[in-house]
Design a protein around this motif. Structure first.
Motif, short mmCIF file in Angstrom:
data_model
loop_
_atom_site.label_atom_id
_atom_site.label_comp_id
_atom_site.label_asym_id
_atom_site.label_seq_id
_atom_site.Cartn_x
_atom_site.Cartn_y
_atom_site.Cartn_z
N GLU A 1 -6.22 -5.96 8.90
CA GLU A 1 -7.65 -5.97 8.57
C GLU A 1 -8.39 -4.89 9.34
N GLY B 1 0.81 -1.20 0.00
CA GLY B 1 0.00 0.00 0.00
C GLY B 1 0.85 1.25 0.00
N ILE C 1 -0.50 4.60 4.69
CA ILE C 1 -1.19 3.44 5.26
C ILE C 1 -0.18 2.48 5.88
N THR D 1 -7.31 -1.37 7.85
CA THR D 1 -7.86 -1.10 6.52
C THR D 1 -9.37 -0.99 6.53
N SER D 2 -10.05 -1.74 7.39
CA SER D 2 -11.51 -1.63 7.45
C SER D 2 -11.92 -0.28 8.04
N ASP D 3 -11.13 0.24 8.99
CA ASP D 3 -11.41 1.58 9.53
C ASP D 3 -11.24 2.65 8.46
N LEU D 4 -10.33 2.46 7.53
CA LEU D 4 -10.09 3.44 6.47
C LEU D 4 -11.17 3.42 5.40
N GLU D 5 -11.88 2.33 5.26
CA GLU D 5 -12.90 2.19 4.23
C GLU D 5 -14.20 2.91 4.58
N VAL D 6 -14.37 3.27 5.83
CA VAL D 6 -15.63 3.90 6.26
C VAL D 6 -15.80 5.27 5.71
#
Length: 78
Positions: free
Chosen positions: A70, A12, A16, A73-78
């Motif tokens: 995980e 990435g 990140i 990256t899931s926190d960044l997708e919000v």
């Protein structure tokens, strides 16, 4: 890094990767960041993908590292 105790767990951007490294270090996981574009630049060559870095961790710590990656990256997708 083929014949080592490390495995690539993420690729990435610098920002990140640094966020993930901070989270990994907070729980005692040592990570290695490999930036081929920077290595190529320092050697006087160009690189096809600028700003992409690879993150490696010990094979023994892969499971724990992937859980942290995980979560980040899931926190960044919000």
């Amino acid at each position: 890094m083929d014949d080592s105790d490390y495995t690539k767990v993420f690729t990435g951007s610098f920002i990140i990767i640094q966020l993930i490294v901070d989270k990994l270090e907070a729980v005692g996981i040592k990570a290695i960041v490999k930036d081929e574009s920077e290595s190529a630049r320092l050697a006087g060559f160009g690189a096809s993908i600028q700003g992409q870095q690879d993150l490696y961790v010990s094979k023994e710590e892969t499971h724990d590292a992937l859980a942290i990656i995980e979560a980040v990256t899931s926190d960044l997708e919000v």
